[in-house]
Design an enzyme around this catalytic site. Sequence first.
Site, PDB file in Angstrom:
ATOM      1  N   HIS A 179      15.643  -7.915   0.157  1.00 55.28           N
ATOM      2  CA  HIS A 179      14.945  -9.202   0.146  1.00 55.28           C
ATOM      3  C   HIS A 179      13.553  -9.138  -0.481  1.00 55.28           C
ATOM      4  CE1 HIS A 179      17.508 -10.916   3.690  1.00 55.28           C
ATOM      5  NE2 HIS A 179      18.201 -10.721   2.586  1.00 55.28           N
ATOM      6  N   GLU A 223      12.625 -14.442   2.551  1.00 56.32           N
ATOM      7  CA  GLU A 223      12.590 -15.238   3.786  1.00 56.32           C
ATOM      8  C   GLU A 223      11.159 -15.532   4.223  1.00 56.32           C
ATOM      9  OE1 GLU A 223      15.116 -13.165   6.540  1.00 56.32           O
ATOM     10  OE2 GLU A 223      16.901 -13.670   5.381  1.00 56.32           O
ATOM     11  N   ASP A 259      16.045  -5.701  11.409  1.00 61.07           N
ATOM     12  CA  ASP A 259      17.346  -5.742  10.741  1.00 61.07           C
ATOM     13  C   ASP A 259      17.295  -4.696   9.641  1.00 61.07           C
ATOM     14  OD1 ASP A 259      19.723  -6.155   9.509  1.00 61.07           O
ATOM     15  OD2 ASP A 259      19.342  -8.214   8.869  1.00 61.07           O
ATOM     16  N   SER A 311      22.182  -9.824   1.012  1.00 58.03           N
ATOM     17  CA  SER A 311      22.771  -8.600   1.551  1.00 58.03           C
ATOM     18  C   SER A 311      24.081  -8.977   2.231  1.00 58.03           C
ATOM     19  CB  SER A 311      21.809  -7.942   2.545  1.00 58.03           C
ATOM     20  OG  SER A 311      21.531  -8.804   3.622  1.00 58.03           O
ATOM     21  N   ASP A 327      25.922  -7.622  12.219  1.00 61.52           N
ATOM     22  CA  ASP A 327      25.907  -8.705  11.230  1.00 61.52           C
ATOM     23  C   ASP A 327      26.987  -8.403  10.200  1.00 61.52           C
ATOM     24  OD1 ASP A 327      25.373 -10.500   9.189  1.00 61.52           O
ATOM     25  OD2 ASP A 327      23.415  -9.691   8.670  1.00 61.52           O
ATOM     26  N   GLU A 384      19.445  -4.723  14.360  1.00 67.53           N
ATOM     27  CA  GLU A 384      20.622  -5.304  13.695  1.00 67.53           C
ATOM     28  C   GLU A 384      21.074  -4.378  12.571  1.00 67.53           C
ATOM     29  OE1 GLU A 384      19.788  -9.301  12.439  1.00 67.53           O
ATOM     30  OE2 GLU A 384      21.195  -9.173  10.768  1.00 67.53           O
ATOM     31  N   LYS A 427      17.498 -16.754  14.212  1.00 63.66           N
ATOM     32  CA  LYS A 427      16.793 -16.066  13.131  1.00 63.66           C
ATOM     33  C   LYS A 427      16.616 -17.076  12.013  1.00 63.66           C
ATOM     34  CE  LYS A 427      18.382 -12.436  10.685  1.00 63.66           C
ATOM     35  NZ  LYS A 427      18.805 -11.055  10.300  1.00 63.66           N
ATOM     36  N   LYS A 474      26.660 -16.361  11.466  1.00 68.40           N
ATOM     37  CA  LYS A 474      26.338 -17.051  10.215  1.00 68.40           C
ATOM     38  C   LYS A 474      27.559 -17.863   9.825  1.00 68.40           C
ATOM     39  CE  LYS A 474      23.414 -13.451   8.115  1.00 68.40           C
ATOM     40  NZ  LYS A 474      23.524 -12.152   7.404  1.00 68.40           N
ATOM     41  N   GLN A 500      15.205  -4.108   6.034  1.00 66.90           N
ATOM     42  CA  GLN A 500      15.175  -5.446   5.416  1.00 66.90           C
ATOM     43  C   GLN A 500      14.259  -6.434   6.138  1.00 66.90           C
ATOM     44  OE1 GLN A 500      18.963  -7.309   3.851  1.00 66.90           O
ATOM     45  NE2 GLN A 500      18.627  -8.645   5.595  1.00 66.90           N
ATOM     46  N   GLU A 501      14.284  -6.409   7.487  1.00 67.91           N
ATOM     47  CA  GLU A 501      13.526  -7.423   8.225  1.00 67.91           C
ATOM     48  C   GLU A 501      12.828  -6.836   9.445  1.00 67.91           C
ATOM     49  OE1 GLU A 501      16.334 -10.599   9.141  1.00 67.91           O
ATOM     50  OE2 GLU A 501      17.288 -10.209   7.217  1.00 67.91           O
ATOM     51  N   HIS A 548      20.150 -17.945   9.799  1.00 72.78           N
ATOM     52  CA  HIS A 548      20.072 -18.489   8.445  1.00 72.78           C
ATOM     53  C   HIS A 548      20.593 -17.434   7.468  1.00 72.78           C
ATOM     54  CE1 HIS A 548      15.960 -16.385   7.553  1.00 72.78           C
ATOM     55  NE2 HIS A 548      16.748 -15.629   8.275  1.00 72.78           N
ATOM     56  N   ARG A 549      20.577 -17.761   6.164  1.00 71.64           N
ATOM     57  CA  ARG A 549      20.822 -16.774   5.118  1.00 71.64           C
ATOM     58  C   ARG A 549      19.543 -16.619   4.304  1.00 71.64           C
ATOM     59  NH1 ARG A 549      26.166 -14.698   4.918  1.00 71.64           N
ATOM     60  NH2 ARG A 549      24.895 -13.042   4.014  1.00 71.64           N
ATOM     61  N   SER A 550      19.478 -15.562   3.512  1.00 70.88           N
ATOM     62  CA  SER A 550      18.254 -15.386   2.722  1.00 70.88           C
ATOM     63  C   SER A 550      18.127 -16.466   1.638  1.00 70.88           C
ATOM     64  CB  SER A 550      18.185 -13.986   2.123  1.00 70.88           C
ATOM     65  OG  SER A 550      19.381 -13.676   1.453  1.00 70.88           O
TER      66      SER A 550
HETATM   67  O1  LIG Z   1      21.046  -9.819   6.676  1.00 73.83           O
HETATM   68  C1  LIG Z   1      20.728 -10.891   7.197  1.00 73.83           C
HETATM   69  O2  LIG Z   1      20.700 -10.976   8.409  1.00 73.83           O
HETATM   70  C2  LIG Z   1      20.513 -12.133   6.352  1.00 73.83           C
HETATM   71  C3  LIG Z   1      19.597 -13.147   6.924  1.00 73.83           C
HETATM   72  O3  LIG Z   1      18.357 -12.656   7.325  1.00 73.83           O
HETATM   73  O4  LIG Z   1      20.253 -11.835   5.020  1.00 73.83           O
HETATM   74  P1  LIG Z   1      21.326 -12.277   3.906  1.00 73.83           P
HETATM   75  O5  LIG Z   1      21.473 -13.759   4.018  1.00 73.83           O
HETATM   76  O6  LIG Z   1      20.732 -11.817   2.596  1.00 73.83           O
HETATM   77  O7  LIG Z   1      22.598 -11.566   4.223  1.00 73.83           O
HETATM   78 MG   LIG Z   2      21.422  -8.903   8.746  1.00 76.50          MG
END
Ligand SMILES: O=C(O)[C@@H](CO)OP(=O)(O)O
Ligand SMILES: [Mg+2]
Length: 431
Positions: free
Chosen positions: A157, A207, A244, A44, A316, A289, A392, A341, A165-166, A369-371
């Site tokens: 994800h 994740e 998130d 994302s 983000d 988020e 995270k 990130k 998403q999270e 982190h990233r996904s």
């Molecule tokens: O959106 C997010 O915060 C990230 C990590 O959880 O996802 P992605 O790395 O796919 O952007």
């Molecule tokens: Mg995010």
Amino acid sequence: MKDNRIEQVIGREILDSRGNPTVQADVILTDGTVGRGSSPSGASTGQFEALELRDKDTARYGGKGVVHAVHNVNTTLREAVKGLSPYDIFAVDQAMLKADGTKDKSKLGANAILAVSLAAADAAAKSLGQPLYRFIGGINGNQLPVPMMNILNGGAHASNTVDVQEFMIMPAGATSFREGLRWCSEVYHSLAALLKMHGLTTSVGDEGGFAPNLASDEEAIQYIIRAIEAAGYRPGTDFVLALDAAASEWKGAKTGEYVLPKSGQKYTSAELIAHWKKLVQAYPIYSIEDGLDEEDWEGWAQLTKELGDKVQLVGDDLFVTNTERLAKGISQGCGNAILIKLNQIGSLSETLEAIKLAHRNGYRTIISHRSGETEDSFIADLAVAINAGQIKSGAPNRSERVAKYNRLLQIEEGLGDGAIYPGFLTFAQKH
Ligand SMILES: O=C(O)[C@@H](CO)OP(=O)(O)O
Ligand SMILES: [Mg+2]
């Protein structure tokens, strides 16, 4: 500082946790020290992130973006940093930015530049016999982050019916990182048992969080609260929740109407704010988020006005670890925290600048982190080095996520009595 120089740089292609190619770099110093860095990758991704040369970038590189990024490490970037001191990461990064010459790192690739930047820092720390967090943060870096552990996945994800998403849990009532991590794992297992009991799947998303088919974000929250209780903890005291939404992924956002891709539900910006407000009133949600789109600055200002004194509002895709976008957000009163990130901006020194700007303005920082991840645990050291307060790093069932948590356990042990765990994060607290 030792007279040690960068002698060689080697780039290679490795796999990330989704089985896609990514970039790894080694930086070798004149004293023989080898440092290593790897670039993760998002699904994302924000529209304003620095540009990585990935294989999906087919238009430019015929599906071979990573091959080009690796080539750039082994040619232009190698030449740019050879002979430089590894102890001055700002100078190393500047040399690479100059060689690239674009604003978004699109010529050489943010993934190529980042891998070298992280490898140089790793080499510098190793050559001094210091842990990475100590090299980056000096004696001031001593705070372990509270994990923001993703245990239920949706959105881009996972292929389930959930649009957010999270869904994350934060062991804010624990007294140490070690204890908090154990609590999180217990809740993760307790959620698995609960889902099974209700005939729901325990297959996972990118994740590692479970990805059951649920009717709404509220139902997901209710399952998590029950899992916390079933594990013997108190929601709101031992644990708080974090979401998130990754709302930039919801199409139509640019035209003032958010359309949730899975449920088909529609919201205006104001309705979405009202929705978050309702959830915050009903459940112990500490952090949201990307509750709105990356271009919905007005909505973000309104959301922050209405909820900013009670809830952490994290940018983000909105800020993309970019000082210019963060400065805009600060001046317009958008959000009160930034997700950090490294690969959104593409170098360690620029990441540190974004963190400094955030802290100077009372914005909280969450290292993320990233996904699509690698086994590299750099972000664990970074979180302690800059006293981020939060991290995270996904669920505790995938090694590329656990690598960061395990590294934090080692750091906590290394710091001994000097380790600080921020514990319950009351929202009024400022940096
Ligand atoms: O959106 C997010 O915060 C990230 C990590 O959880 O996802 P992605 O790395 O796919 O952007
Ligand atoms: Mg995010």
